[in-house]
Design an enzyme around this catalytic site. Structure first.
Site, PDB file in Angstrom:
ATOM      1  N   LYS A  36       0.851  -1.203   0.000  1.00 14.44           N
ATOM      2  CA  LYS A  36       0.000   0.000   0.000  1.00 14.44           C
ATOM      3  C   LYS A  36       0.887   1.254   0.000  1.00 14.44           C
ATOM      4  O   LYS A  36       2.098   1.167   0.281  1.00 14.44           O
ATOM      5  CB  LYS A  36      -0.895  -0.015   1.240  1.00 14.44           C
ATOM      6  CG  LYS A  36      -0.121   0.064   2.542  1.00 14.44           C
ATOM      7  CD  LYS A  36      -1.003  -0.258   3.744  1.00 14.44           C
ATOM      8  CE  LYS A  36      -0.180  -0.187   5.015  1.00 14.44           C
ATOM      9  NZ  LYS A  36      -0.891  -0.766   6.163  1.00 14.44           N
ATOM     10  N   ARG A 128     -10.820  -0.006  14.754  1.00 12.84           N
ATOM     11  CA  ARG A 128     -10.718   0.740  13.500  1.00 12.84           C
ATOM     12  C   ARG A 128     -11.758   0.213  12.510  1.00 12.84           C
ATOM     13  O   ARG A 128     -12.724   0.891  12.220  1.00 12.84           O
ATOM     14  CB  ARG A 128      -9.289   0.633  12.944  1.00 12.84           C
ATOM     15  CG  ARG A 128      -9.071   1.456  11.698  1.00 12.84           C
ATOM     16  CD  ARG A 128      -7.609   1.544  11.321  1.00 12.84           C
ATOM     17  NE  ARG A 128      -7.042   0.277  10.860  1.00 12.84           N
ATOM     18  CZ  ARG A 128      -5.790   0.142  10.414  1.00 12.84           C
ATOM     19  NH1 ARG A 128      -4.991   1.194  10.357  1.00 12.84           N
ATOM     20  NH2 ARG A 128      -5.331  -1.036  10.017  1.00 12.84           N
ATOM     21  N   HIS A 158      -6.136  -7.074  12.601  1.00 11.86           N
ATOM     22  CA  HIS A 158      -4.894  -6.298  12.646  1.00 11.86           C
ATOM     23  C   HIS A 158      -4.473  -6.114  14.102  1.00 11.86           C
ATOM     24  O   HIS A 158      -5.279  -5.705  14.942  1.00 11.86           O
ATOM     25  CB  HIS A 158      -5.118  -4.938  11.972  1.00 11.86           C
ATOM     26  CG  HIS A 158      -3.843  -4.204  11.656  1.00 11.86           C
ATOM     27  ND1 HIS A 158      -2.738  -4.831  11.122  1.00 11.86           N
ATOM     28  CD2 HIS A 158      -3.509  -2.898  11.763  1.00 11.86           C
ATOM     29  CE1 HIS A 158      -1.771  -3.942  10.933  1.00 11.86           C
ATOM     30  NE2 HIS A 158      -2.204  -2.755  11.321  1.00 11.86           N
ATOM     31  N   ARG A 212       1.114 -10.877   6.863  1.00 15.19           N
ATOM     32  CA  ARG A 212       1.089  -9.620   6.074  1.00 15.19           C
ATOM     33  C   ARG A 212       2.301  -8.778   6.445  1.00 15.19           C
ATOM     34  O   ARG A 212       2.288  -8.092   7.460  1.00 15.19           O
ATOM     35  CB  ARG A 212      -0.185  -8.826   6.385  1.00 15.19           C
ATOM     36  CG  ARG A 212      -1.481  -9.521   6.017  1.00 15.19           C
ATOM     37  CD  ARG A 212      -2.647  -8.553   6.135  1.00 15.19           C
ATOM     38  NE  ARG A 212      -2.712  -7.863   7.410  1.00 15.19           N
ATOM     39  CZ  ARG A 212      -3.355  -8.308   8.487  1.00 15.19           C
ATOM     40  NH1 ARG A 212      -3.996  -9.456   8.457  1.00 15.19           N
ATOM     41  NH2 ARG A 212      -3.352  -7.605   9.602  1.00 15.19           N
ATOM     42  N   TYR A 256      15.273  31.525   5.792  1.00 11.48           N
ATOM     43  CA  TYR A 256      14.055  32.177   6.266  1.00 11.48           C
ATOM     44  C   TYR A 256      14.097  32.428   7.766  1.00 11.48           C
ATOM     45  O   TYR A 256      14.564  31.585   8.528  1.00 11.48           O
ATOM     46  CB  TYR A 256      12.831  31.309   5.949  1.00 11.48           C
ATOM     47  CG  TYR A 256      12.429  31.322   4.494  1.00 11.48           C
ATOM     48  CD1 TYR A 256      12.069  32.509   3.859  1.00 11.48           C
ATOM     49  CD2 TYR A 256      12.402  30.141   3.755  1.00 11.48           C
ATOM     50  CE1 TYR A 256      11.689  32.508   2.520  1.00 11.48           C
ATOM     51  CE2 TYR A 256      12.019  30.128   2.424  1.00 11.48           C
ATOM     52  CZ  TYR A 256      11.668  31.327   1.808  1.00 11.48           C
ATOM     53  OH  TYR A 256      11.295  31.330   0.498  1.00 11.48           O
ATOM     54  N   CYS A 303      13.696  24.992   3.298  1.00 16.79           N
ATOM     55  CA  CYS A 303      12.814  25.748   2.401  1.00 16.79           C
ATOM     56  C   CYS A 303      11.914  24.778   1.637  1.00 16.79           C
ATOM     57  O   CYS A 303      12.050  23.568   1.763  1.00 16.79           O
ATOM     58  CB  CYS A 303      13.623  26.564   1.401  1.00 16.79           C
ATOM     59  SG  CYS A 303      14.968  27.539   2.102  1.00 16.79           S
ATOM     60  N   ASP A 305      11.942  24.090  -1.564  1.00 13.89           N
ATOM     61  CA  ASP A 305      12.633  23.336  -2.608  1.00 13.89           C
ATOM     62  C   ASP A 305      14.141  23.208  -2.377  1.00 13.89           C
ATOM     63  O   ASP A 305      14.833  22.621  -3.202  1.00 13.89           O
ATOM     64  CB  ASP A 305      12.445  24.031  -3.967  1.00 13.89           C
ATOM     65  CG  ASP A 305      11.000  24.394  -4.213  1.00 13.89           C
ATOM     66  OD1 ASP A 305      10.161  23.474  -4.180  1.00 13.89           O
ATOM     67  OD2 ASP A 305      10.699  25.590  -4.405  1.00 13.89           O
TER      68      ASP A 305
END
Ligand SMILES: *Cc1c(COP(=O)(O)O)cnc(C)c1O
Length: 361
Positions: A36, A128, A158, A212, A256, A303, A305
């Site tokens: 997943k 859940r 689970h 699993r 920053y 930052c 990027d």
């Protein structure tokens, strides 16, 4: 090919992890590979294809889009959707032969009658999804009610604290509740009973037809307290480059908010990876980046990027040199530890715009 920011997925490491886990899990049980969330950020289709070549026949995902993508990529075995699928998707699931988790009696009713492959989720204590296993009689009634309106292949639950030794009594209770319901419907011949995640499989006696496994396949621990079998290694490394190097003088600030102030002259390297790539902004002022094995502290705020690191310790560092953001002895767990989260979130959080490069394909 030199890239800006990229993830290297070492498929040889993945294969090795699989082989080690295959030896850990008793030969009469299957491993269901949990792929997943794009295989925890590793690239679900490629990971599943490699595991299929190694004999893996069972895969788990979280939603129908992930399931259909695997089918399209040539995955022929069982694909189980662990979470909720909007009922309108039933036709698509049937057509692609996908197995759907049934989360409740009401939900089962909304999907029933179309011959969908399905497995009931049992809630043994996580609260859940699933039928409430504290009432095994009611579970049995619901399972029997729908036994013929689906192609019912299994039951699963689970474990919510299998990685925490102080909770082991509760984990054993969860397994016992699961076993009690499974016993009641034994005559249905459901072939897939499963309750073990990575931590359960590593720390508890085997129970169920399949295990699993997610995080251990990728070479990470469910929790820092859980020992991995010898030889298991992280599959993923995250790399970037130095885009610029400069000298910053005493008293100058960086980035920053001017959050970092140089007390003496330092050499500063700029790295073109930022929080938009999934490099967590909480690593501002605390993260580290590896260059030739040296740990370079992140200076000031990360930052969107880019980020800046202290490269004073590597005087001959040059522009274009590759740096390691994750890997090479600094794992997702180490990074997670710095920002109060878990390795799972770190690897899942690496952004879509960071290309995955598959090594040893
Ligand atoms: C994610 C998930 C797993 C895998 O857990 P790991 O700790 O990564 O092994 C197993 N079962 C279910 C229901 C899950 O949601």
């Amino acid at each position: 090919m030199l890239k800006r920011s990229w993830v290297e997925i070492d498929l040889n490491v993945l294969k090795n992890n699989w082989k080690i886990l295959r030896q850990e899990v008793p030969p009469d049980r299957r491993i269901m590979a949990v792929v997943k969330a794009d295989a925890y950020g590793h690239g679900a289709c490629e990971i599943a294809q490699v595991l299929q070549e190694l004999g893996c026949t069972d895969f788990a995902v979280s939603n129908p889009e992930e399931a259909l993508a695997l089918r399209e990529a040539g995955i022929t075995g069982q694909i189980l959707v662990l979470g909720w699928t909007p009922p309108e998707y039933v036709g698509l699931l049937c057509k692609a032969g996908i197995t759907q988790a049934l989360l409740s009696e009401e939900y089962a009713l909304s999907l029933s009658g179309k011959g969908l492959k399905a497995q009931f989720a049992l809630d043994t204590g996580m609260n859940r999804i699933g039928l409430d296993a504290e009432d095994p009689e009611a579970c049995e009634r619901v399972i029997r009610r729908f036994a013929s309106s689906f192609e019912l292949t299994g039951l699963f639950t689970h474990l919510c604290a299998a990685d925490t030794p102080e909770q082991d009594a509760f984990t054993r209770l969860q397994i016992e509740r699961f076993r009690a319901v499974a016993e009641r419907v034994k005559d249905l011949g459901l072939k897939d009973l499963h309750c073990m995640n990575s931590a359960g499989a590593l720390r508890f006696p085997p129970y169920g037809d399949l295990m699993r496994l997610g995080i251990v396949l990728y070479g990470l621990r469910p929790d820092p307290s859980v020992e991995l079998p010898a030889g298991i290694r992280p599959v993923l490394a995250w790399k970037s480059v130095i885009s610029m190097i400069k000298t910053v003088h005493a008293g100058e600030t960086i980035g920053y908010g001017r959050a970092f102030r140089a007390e003496h002259e330092i050499r500063v390297a700029t790295i073109p990876t930022g929080y938009a790539d999934g490099y967590n902004r909480l690593l501002s002022g605390t993260g580290i980046v590896l260059l030739r094995g040296e740990r370079l502290p992140v200076l000031g705020r990360v930052c969107m990027d880019q980020m800046m690191v202290d490269v004073t310790g590597v005087p001959d560092a040059v522009t274009g040199e590759v740096v390691t953001l994750l890997g090479g002895g600094y794992s997702a767990e180490d990074m997670a530890d710095m920002i109060g989260t878990i390795g799972y979130e770190v690897v899942c959080g690496i952004g879509k715009r960071v290309p995955r490069v598959f090594m040893h394909k």
